[in-house]
Write an enzyme that holds these catalytic residues in place. Structure first.
Site, PDB file in Angstrom:
ATOM      1  N   GLY A 201      21.169 -20.472 -11.706  1.00 26.38           N
ATOM      2  CA  GLY A 201      21.420 -21.904 -11.603  1.00 26.38           C
ATOM      3  C   GLY A 201      22.734 -22.247 -10.954  1.00 26.38           C
TER       4      GLY A 201
ATOM      5  CD  GLU B 286      21.873 -20.881 -15.178  1.00 23.95           C
ATOM      6  OE1 GLU B 286      21.434 -19.733 -15.031  1.00 23.95           O
ATOM      7  OE2 GLU B 286      22.198 -21.619 -14.247  1.00 23.95           O
TER       8      GLU B 286
ATOM      9  N   GLY C 137      26.938 -14.015 -16.638  1.00 26.77           N
ATOM     10  CA  GLY C 137      27.898 -13.001 -16.217  1.00 26.77           C
ATOM     11  C   GLY C 137      29.083 -12.942 -17.147  1.00 26.77           C
ATOM     12  N   GLY C 138      29.827 -11.865 -17.063  1.00 21.69           N
ATOM     13  CA  GLY C 138      30.924 -11.643 -17.987  1.00 21.69           C
ATOM     14  C   GLY C 138      32.070 -12.619 -17.832  1.00 21.69           C
TER      15      GLY C 138
ATOM     16  N   GLY D 147      28.311 -20.023 -16.454  1.00 26.81           N
ATOM     17  CA  GLY D 147      27.211 -19.299 -15.843  1.00 26.81           C
ATOM     18  C   GLY D 147      26.969 -17.928 -16.432  1.00 26.81           C
TER      19      GLY D 147
END
Length: 443
Positions: free
Chosen positions: A341, A243, A220-221, A218
């Site tokens: 997502g 995604e 983000g870090g 996803g």
């Protein structure tokens, strides 16, 4: 008229092109690296001529001139589908509003409910067949452009041309204006250096992933860091269905782990909706037959995700409460990011044969004053619920991984306390007792 004559006939300066925008219009900037930098600056220059122009964007990382130039928001009113770190700061200043969404539904919102008077986006140069590739924004771009009354494309010489499953391009005949100009190199987002907690979280997840699994990492870090650490594991023959294609996938490819040979529906090809990362990532996806992009209404559809056996979804969150509700987008009422997502993949991975969905977070964080706070909370008090407790699955901190699926409220409380930071466990137990979701035998 051939395609080059048509191109020349539609060529405008940015200042000329934005004359199409009128007061009261809805304007769309699409997403990420396809943000139309030159057109945005030209539109901002018309500030005093216009009122009540509403703009939608999505994960835009560089300064948005229409927002910066109008602190009163009388002329331009900017909105985003998902906050980048930059857009979060705009929200903090009152210069941006968030639009709640689930990523797979964004184009459907446009198609059925929304108005787009003018759509603007950056694209790579036109090819010899008269097509512009929708590049890093393919996941949402085509549906937005189709809804627009007017389409203006800004040619950005640095954007990669990414092969598509479908709806990855637009023909010059469908475009109203084209603008050109020099651009700075694309912004880069390399993977952060992993912390000790990141390594521990990755070590808890890796044993749960079989070789041949298909990965979604996803936004983000932490998912990117965890994904990059998977490149150092013994796993092999991994696939990509996501995604967001970020640098972790490139690291997996470099390590020989990402082959896509076992992907159920796109064998030998990794699929994504949007792309952003380092220049090495942009170079890797450029005209790479092993990477394809497609609309997120397909990529993120749970029924598509579920067709992949051993679908592994790895996302991050901000906090979880003792009921198993997941907040991945706000701190209290302060908007931090967005739903994106995450819920799509929680749903799809749970439907996949052998699938697993992991939500990761550090157990605690330090504020600016050096005070430690727990990310596991007794209950939410204004935080936005991204994932309902009914869809909670694996929750992972550096202290452990627990699976909440099918668990009662007292079982969830017990499990979540067990992976909380030790400094907060007694307080969480006391809160659970007060909330009547704790059994004496839990101790």
């Amino acid at each position: 008229m051939d395609i080059y004559e048509e191109y020349q006939a539609k060529l405008r300066t940015p200042a000329e092109a934005v004359q199409a925008v009128r007061s009261g219009d809805w304007v769309d900037y699409t997403t990420t690296m396809c943000f139309p930098i030159l057109l945005d600056a030209a539109l901002a220059a018309r500030r005093d001529e216009l009122t009540d122009v509403k703009i939608r964007g999505n994960l835009i990382f560089s300064p948005i001139q229409v927002a910066e130039c109008d602190p009163s928001r009388e002329h331009f009113f900017y909105n985003t589908w998902h906050c980048s770190a930059y857009e979060r700061k705009l929200c903090d200043k009152g210069l941006c509003n968030y639009i709640p969404m689930i990523f797979r539904n964004v184009v459907s919102y446009y198609r059925h409910f929304l108005t787009v008077n003018v759509a603007m986006m950056s694209v790579p140069p036109m090819d010899k067949h008269g097509y512009f590739n929708l590049s890093c924004a393919t996941g949402v771009a085509r549906g937005i452009l189709e809804k627009a009354d007017l389409v203006i494309l800004e040619v950005n010489e640095h954007l990669p041309r990414i092969y598509g499953g479908f709806d990855e391009s637009i023909h010059i005949s469908e475009v109203d204006c084209v603008v050109e100009g020099e651009h700075a190199p694309l912004l880069q987002f390399p993977i952060a250096k992993p912390t000790e907690e990141d390594v521990k979280i990755a070590e808890l997840i890796v044993p749960q992933i079989p070789s041949g699994a298909t990965l979604q990492l996803g936004i983000g870090g932490m998912p990117n860091v965890v994904g990059s650490l998977l490149a150092q594991s013994d796993l092999k023959d991994l696939g990509m269905h996501t995604e967001l294609c970020g640098d972790a996938y490139y690291e997996l490819f470099r390590a020989g782990k990402l082959t896509n040979t076992r992907c159920a529906i796109h064998r030998n090809k990794g699929m994504a909706g949007i792309v952003f990362g380092s220049q090495s990532l942009y170079d890797w996806v450029n005209e790479n037959p092993g990477v394809v992009v497609a609309p997120l209404e397909y990529v993120n559809a749970p029924e598509t995700i579920a067709r992949m056996d051993d679908m592994i979804s790895i996302n991050s969150c901000i906090s979880v409460d003792l009921y198993g509700q997941v907040c991945a987008e706000s701190v209290g009422l302060r908007q931090i990011s967005g739903t994106g997502g995450q819920l799509d993949y929680l749903t799809g991975a749970a439907m996949s044969r052998g699938g697993k969905a992991f939500i990761c977070m550090t157990s605690s964080y330090m504020d600016k004053a050096g005070v430690r706070h727990s990310r596991i909370l007794p209950h939410f008090g204004g935080d936005i619920v991204t994932d309902p407790r009914s869809q909670a699955y694996y929750i992972v901190t550096e202290y452990g991984a627990v699976n909440l699926a099918g668990r009662s409220t007292w079982e969830r409380a017990q499990m979540l306390v067990s992976i909380a930071h030790p400094d907060f466990r007694e307080d969480l137990i006391a809160a659970a007792e007060q909330q009547k979701i704790w059994r004496r035998s839990n101790r």
